[in-house]
Scaffold this motif. Structure first.
Motif, PDB file in Angstrom:
ATOM      1  N   ASP A  11       0.872  -1.281  -0.076  1.00 26.71           N
ATOM      2  CA  ASP A  11      -0.039   0.111   0.076  1.00 26.71           C
ATOM      3  C   ASP A  11       1.049   1.228   0.105  1.00 26.71           C
ATOM      4  N   ALA A  35       5.166  -7.469   2.876  1.00 22.88           N
ATOM      5  CA  ALA A  35       3.983  -6.806   3.736  1.00 22.88           C
ATOM      6  C   ALA A  35       3.285  -8.020   4.147  1.00 22.88           C
ATOM      7  N   ARG A  36       1.996  -7.761   5.046  1.00 30.51           N
ATOM      8  CA  ARG A  36       1.354  -8.731   5.738  1.00 30.51           C
ATOM      9  C   ARG A  36       0.264  -9.174   4.753  1.00 30.51           C
ATOM     10  N   THR A  60       4.883 -11.044   4.801  1.00 30.12           N
ATOM     11  CA  THR A  60       5.896 -11.005   5.948  1.00 30.12           C
ATOM     12  C   THR A  60       5.606  -9.855   6.708  1.00 30.12           C
ATOM     13  N   VAL A  62       6.964  -7.821   9.642  1.00 31.45           N
ATOM     14  CA  VAL A  62       8.644  -7.509   9.793  1.00 31.45           C
ATOM     15  C   VAL A  62       8.770  -7.279  11.621  1.00 31.45           C
ATOM     16  N   SER A  63       7.421  -7.339  12.068  1.00 34.91           N
ATOM     17  CA  SER A  63       7.757  -7.447  13.853  1.00 34.91           C
ATOM     18  C   SER A  63       8.072  -8.534  14.165  1.00 34.91           C
ATOM     19  N   ASN A  88      10.670   0.279   4.404  1.00 35.18           N
ATOM     20  CA  ASN A  88       9.561   0.969   4.336  1.00 35.18           C
ATOM     21  C   ASN A  88       8.376   0.910   5.207  1.00 35.18           C
ATOM     22  N   ALA A  89       8.423  -0.476   5.562  1.00 34.90           N
ATOM     23  CA  ALA A  89       7.333  -0.946   6.299  1.00 34.90           C
ATOM     24  C   ALA A  89       6.994   0.046   7.574  1.00 34.90           C
ATOM     25  N   VAL A 114       7.865  -2.803  14.742  1.00 41.31           N
ATOM     26  CA  VAL A 114       7.599  -2.546  13.239  1.00 41.31           C
ATOM     27  C   VAL A 114       8.521  -1.517  12.583  1.00 41.31           C
ATOM     28  N   SER A 141      12.229   7.132   7.120  1.00 39.11           N
ATOM     29  CA  SER A 141      11.835   7.706   8.605  1.00 39.11           C
ATOM     30  C   SER A 141      10.589   8.676   8.529  1.00 39.11           C
ATOM     31  N   TYR A 155       5.528   7.409  17.937  1.00 39.94           N
ATOM     32  CA  TYR A 155       5.978   7.539  16.435  1.00 39.94           C
ATOM     33  C   TYR A 155       7.215   8.284  16.288  1.00 39.94           C
ATOM     34  N   LYS A 159      10.718   6.791  14.893  1.00 42.08           N
ATOM     35  CA  LYS A 159      11.384   7.399  13.763  1.00 42.08           C
ATOM     36  C   LYS A 159      12.711   8.095  14.308  1.00 42.08           C
ATOM     37  N   ILE A 192      -2.136   5.949   6.245  1.00 39.42           N
ATOM     38  CA  ILE A 192      -1.520   5.666   7.228  1.00 39.42           C
ATOM     39  C   ILE A 192      -1.849   5.974   8.663  1.00 39.42           C
TER      40      ILE A 192
END
Ligand SMILES: NC(=O)c1ccc[n+]([C@@H]2O[C@H](COP(=O)([O-])OP(=O)(O)OC[C@H]3O[C@@H](n4cnc5c(N)ncnc54)[C@H](OP(=O)(O)O)[C@@H]3O)[C@@H](O)[C@H]2O)c1
Length: 267
Positions: A11, A35-36, A60, A62-63, A88-89, A114, A141, A155, A159, A192
């Protein structure tokens, strides 16, 4: 032929980076999309294939550190190596710290898993292969990783952590031929913030930021690709973002007021 792995490719910015890479490469590009959500990844893959790219889709989360290692292993097994990793996730969150109940604080850790740890785990697994090809690492970031933004303690923490991790890694990799580009988007027109966490750690359903004047996904993806191609250290987006980091050094209280101005009144 470049082999490029993008996390968060189902996305928003990641999907658009994939489409633009597929579209713009005169030589065929090999993309690994992670991605998931499998169906969304497959839809992005179909667009990229129609533009001439070879694509591997790897569902995937990523966590999960083992999932990150498996992602890189599958990419290398399929395409024989890796030239670029685009971390990027990411997930967003918006809540004043004082509004988060003690029993809900665990989502701060999820966000870190994540946004920061997913990038660390993927980068660690990919680094030996990137070194073989004098490759590129990209970290997405945020301007919230340069300036603390109210309502964004979680957040911003993730970042800022990305900013520090990739700055240190860039220096470690001097002389290896591997470049590290950190991108700092401002407000970009994606979903997002709507599916990011609220104070309870549930999908917010609304954005806590002013969305008017948001950068288009196309522009953001193009700037990231340009920074990656030129091996730039940083891609700081928006005029406010560019001056904000210098203003912070000489007039921090002004930057704090500007940061509040980016937040909707009701927050
Ligand atoms: N949009 C903005 O205004 C903005 C501003 C500054 C920085 N950024 C950063 O840009 C990056 C992309 O954001 P975006 O706006 O494109 O967001 P988005 O449209 O919500 O897309 C986020 C992507 O990350 C994936 N993702 C989320 N959690 C994941 C997990 N646990 N494992 C694997 N993939 C996961 C999502 O896919 P699945 O749900 O399928 O897993 C999706 O593909 C993020 O790192 C974000 O922090 C965005």
């Amino acid at each position: 032929m470049q082999t490029i792995l993008i996390t968060g490719a189902s996305d928003g910015i990641g999907a658009e980076i994939a489409r633009q890479l597929a579209h713009s490469n005169k030589q065929q590009v090999q993309l690994i999309l992670a991605a998931r959500q499998l169906e969304r990844l497959q839809a992005v893959a179909t667009s990229c294939k129609s533009l001439g790219a070879q694509v591997l889709v790897v569902p995937t989360d990523v966590s999960d550190p083992e999932a990150c290692r498996q992602l890189i292993a599958q990419a290398v097994a399929h395409f024989g190596g890796l030239d670029v990793l685009i971390n990027n996730a990411g997930i967003s969150a918006h809540a004043l710290f004082s509004e988060v109940a003690a029993q809900d604080l665990a989502w701060y850790e999820n966000l870190m898993r994540v946004n920061l740890w997913g990038s660390v785990w993927c980068t660690h697994a990919a680094l030996p292969y990137l070194q073989q090809r004098q490759g590129r690492i990209v970290a997405v970031s945020s301007l919230a990783g340069l300036v603390g933004v109210p309502g964004r303690t979680a957040y911003s923490a993730t970042k800022f952590a990305m900013t520090g991790f990739f700055e240190a890694l860039r220096t470690e990799l001097l002389g290896t031929g591997v470049s590290v580009t950190t991108a700092y988007p401002g407000v970009v027109d994606t979903q997002i913030r709507y599916h990011g966490y609220n104070a309870k750690g549930q999908a917010a359903g609304v954005s806590g930021l002013k969305e008017d004047g948001a950068m288009s996904v196309k522009t953001c993806a193009a700037l990231i690709i340009e920074g990656m191609t030129l091996r730039e250290r940083e891609v700081v987006m928006t005029f406010k973002g560019k001056i904000g980091r210098f203003l912070k050094l000489i007039a921090p209280s002004l930057v704090e007021r500007l940061a509040w101005a980016a937040v909707k009144k009701e927050t």
